[in-house]
Design a protein around this motif. Structure first.
Motif, mmCIF file in Angstrom:
data_model
loop_
_atom_site.group_PDB
_atom_site.id
_atom_site.type_symbol
_atom_site.label_atom_id
_atom_site.label_comp_id
_atom_site.label_asym_id
_atom_site.label_seq_id
_atom_site.Cartn_x
_atom_site.Cartn_y
_atom_site.Cartn_z
ATOM 1 N N THR A 1 0.805 -1.217 0.000
ATOM 2 C CA THR A 1 0.000 0.000 0.000
ATOM 3 C C THR A 1 0.843 1.275 0.000
ATOM 4 O O THR A 1 0.516 2.240 -0.686
ATOM 5 N N LYS A 2 1.920 1.273 0.744
ATOM 6 C CA LYS A 2 2.763 2.475 0.854
ATOM 7 C C LYS A 2 3.747 2.626 -0.305
ATOM 8 O O LYS A 2 4.493 3.599 -0.368
ATOM 9 N N ASP A 3 3.783 1.649 -1.220
ATOM 10 C CA ASP A 3 4.706 1.678 -2.355
ATOM 11 C C ASP A 3 4.177 0.727 -3.424
ATOM 12 O O ASP A 3 4.506 -0.455 -3.439
ATOM 13 N N CYS A 4 3.331 1.244 -4.319
ATOM 14 C CA CYS A 4 2.621 0.385 -5.265
ATOM 15 C C CYS A 4 2.806 0.866 -6.704
ATOM 16 O O CYS A 4 2.420 1.978 -7.044
ATOM 17 N N TRP A 5 3.402 0.001 -7.523
ATOM 18 C CA TRP A 5 3.561 0.276 -8.947
ATOM 19 C C TRP A 5 2.797 -0.781 -9.732
ATOM 20 O O TRP A 5 2.739 -1.946 -9.334
ATOM 21 N N ILE A 6 2.230 -0.363 -10.857
ATOM 22 C CA ILE A 6 1.537 -1.306 -11.728
ATOM 23 C C ILE A 6 1.954 -1.072 -13.178
ATOM 24 O O ILE A 6 2.451 -0.004 -13.527
ATOM 25 N N VAL A 7 1.726 -2.090 -14.010
ATOM 26 C CA VAL A 7 2.056 -2.029 -15.434
ATOM 27 C C VAL A 7 0.763 -2.138 -16.226
ATOM 28 O O VAL A 7 -0.003 -3.090 -16.050
ATOM 29 N N ILE A 8 0.532 -1.139 -17.101
ATOM 30 C CA ILE A 8 -0.630 -1.151 -17.987
ATOM 31 C C ILE A 8 -0.169 -0.655 -19.353
ATOM 32 O O ILE A 8 0.424 0.429 -19.456
ATOM 33 N N ASP B 1 3.262 4.655 -10.781
ATOM 34 C CA ASP B 1 3.393 4.631 -9.325
ATOM 35 C C ASP B 1 2.065 5.142 -8.784
ATOM 36 O O ASP B 1 1.808 6.350 -8.749
ATOM 37 N N VAL B 2 1.207 4.217 -8.369
ATOM 38 C CA VAL B 2 -0.142 4.573 -7.925
ATOM 39 C C VAL B 2 -0.239 4.723 -6.407
ATOM 40 O O VAL B 2 -1.344 4.832 -5.871
ATOM 41 N N THR B 3 0.899 4.797 -5.747
ATOM 42 C CA THR B 3 0.918 4.921 -4.289
ATOM 43 C C THR B 3 0.050 6.077 -3.800
ATOM 44 O O THR B 3 -0.771 5.882 -2.898
ATOM 45 N N PRO B 4 0.169 7.287 -4.401
ATOM 46 C CA PRO B 4 -0.660 8.398 -3.903
ATOM 47 C C PRO B 4 -2.154 8.209 -4.161
ATOM 48 O O PRO B 4 -2.985 8.888 -3.562
ATOM 49 N N PHE B 5 -2.504 7.285 -5.047
ATOM 50 C CA PHE B 5 -3.896 7.079 -5.444
ATOM 51 C C PHE B 5 -4.568 5.938 -4.678
ATOM 52 O O PHE B 5 -5.775 5.722 -4.806
ATOM 53 N N HIS C 1 2.288 8.190 -14.182
ATOM 54 C CA HIS C 1 3.185 7.522 -15.139
ATOM 55 C C HIS C 1 4.635 7.869 -14.812
ATOM 56 O O HIS C 1 5.011 9.029 -14.778
ATOM 57 N N ILE C 2 5.441 6.820 -14.558
ATOM 58 C CA ILE C 2 6.844 7.074 -14.188
ATOM 59 C C ILE C 2 7.830 6.471 -15.181
ATOM 60 O O ILE C 2 9.033 6.690 -15.062
ATOM 61 N N GLY C 3 7.352 5.694 -16.140
ATOM 62 C CA GLY C 3 8.270 5.115 -17.104
ATOM 63 C C GLY C 3 7.633 4.020 -17.931
ATOM 64 O O GLY C 3 6.420 3.833 -17.911
ATOM 65 N N GLN C 4 8.496 3.312 -18.649
ATOM 66 C CA GLN C 4 8.075 2.222 -19.527
ATOM 67 C C GLN C 4 8.581 0.905 -18.943
ATOM 68 O O GLN C 4 9.554 0.887 -18.204
ATOM 69 N N ILE C 5 7.936 -0.173 -19.332
ATOM 70 C CA ILE C 5 8.397 -1.494 -18.907
ATOM 71 C C ILE C 5 9.219 -2.106 -20.035
ATOM 72 O O ILE C 5 8.879 -1.941 -21.206
ATOM 73 N N ASP C 6 10.304 -2.768 -19.687
ATOM 74 C CA ASP C 6 11.075 -3.530 -20.666
ATOM 75 C C ASP C 6 10.281 -4.811 -20.906
ATOM 76 O O ASP C 6 10.265 -5.718 -20.067
ATOM 77 N N ALA C 7 9.580 -4.872 -22.024
ATOM 78 C CA ALA C 7 8.662 -5.978 -22.308
ATOM 79 C C ALA C 7 9.359 -7.329 -22.290
ATOM 80 O O ALA C 7 8.738 -8.348 -21.967
ATOM 81 N N SER C 8 10.640 -7.356 -22.592
ATOM 82 C CA SER C 8 11.350 -8.639 -22.619
ATOM 83 C C SER C 8 11.550 -9.216 -21.218
ATOM 84 O O SER C 8 11.907 -10.377 -21.072
ATOM 85 N N THR C 9 11.294 -8.414 -20.182
ATOM 86 C CA THR C 9 11.479 -8.895 -18.814
ATOM 87 C C THR C 9 10.175 -9.347 -18.158
ATOM 88 O O THR C 9 10.189 -9.857 -17.046
ATOM 89 N N ILE C 10 9.054 -9.167 -18.854
ATOM 90 C CA ILE C 10 7.756 -9.597 -18.312
ATOM 91 C C ILE C 10 7.662 -11.110 -18.433
ATOM 92 O O ILE C 10 7.884 -11.659 -19.510
ATOM 93 N N PRO C 11 7.376 -11.797 -17.327
ATOM 94 C CA PRO C 11 7.266 -13.263 -17.391
ATOM 95 C C PRO C 11 6.179 -13.687 -18.368
ATOM 96 O O PRO C 11 5.150 -13.027 -18.492
ATOM 97 N N VAL C 12 6.425 -14.795 -19.046
ATOM 98 C CA VAL C 12 5.443 -15.327 -19.979
ATOM 99 C C VAL C 12 4.237 -15.784 -19.186
ATOM 100 O O VAL C 12 4.365 -16.495 -18.197
ATOM 101 N N LYS C 13 3.080 -15.351 -19.610
ATOM 102 C CA LYS C 13 1.848 -15.736 -18.919
ATOM 103 C C LYS C 13 1.561 -17.194 -19.199
ATOM 104 O O LYS C 13 1.560 -17.633 -20.336
ATOM 105 N N ARG C 14 1.329 -17.951 -18.142
ATOM 106 C CA ARG C 14 0.988 -19.357 -18.283
ATOM 107 C C ARG C 14 -0.513 -19.471 -18.460
ATOM 108 O O ARG C 14 -1.279 -18.895 -17.700
#
Length: 133
Positions: free
Chosen positions: A18-25, A31-35, A75-88
């Motif tokens: 809750t005090k430090d929350c980042w998400i990828v969309i 960084d949605v911590t303030p939200f 919005h704080i940046g981009q995700i390196d798509a090659s590092t996202i785990p393959v969805k099973r």
């Protein structure tokens, strides 16, 4: 500019409280911590999508245009798509191909035949052993 920064998925996944929350969309890191306290679905909804690509979850809800515009301030940046785990994906066991299916079917048929015979033999033996003469 902060939005030019590229993050590896492992780094983003560490921000999952809750005090430090980042998400990828959609390939972007937020960084949605303030939200957290303001999110209409509660902080649990945001915490539930940490550690994965939350794009599908975000789209399934059907967020408004104003919600999409509001995201830009987090919005704080981009995700390196090659590092996202393959969805099973889940494969129903009945549909899963297996080279041992024929062997398993044969074994099951043998057991279906032998188990009742063994049980009857055991019952007969117990009856004979306990029979009073």
């Amino acid at each position: 500019m902060a939005s030019d920064k590229v993050f590896e998925f492992e780094e983003v996944a560490k921000h999952n409280v809750t005090k430090d929350c980042w998400i990828v969309i959609d390939g972007k890191v937020y960084d949605v911590t303030p939200f957290m306290d303001e999110h209409p679905g509660g902080d649990e909804v945001l915490l539930a999508v940490t550690g994965k690509d939350a794009t599908a979850d975000f789209e399934d809800i059907g967020h408004s245009d104003s919600a999409r515009e509001m995201m830009e301030k987090y919005h704080i940046g981009q995700i390196d798509a090659s590092t996202i785990p393959v969805k099973r994906t889940y494969v129903n066991p009945q549909q899963a191909p297996s080279h041992v299916d024929k062997d398993n079917d044969f074994l099951i048929k043998i057991l279906q035949f032998l188990v009742p015979i063994l049980i009857l033999g055991l019952a007969f033996g117990i009856r004979q052993y306990t029979k009073s003469e």
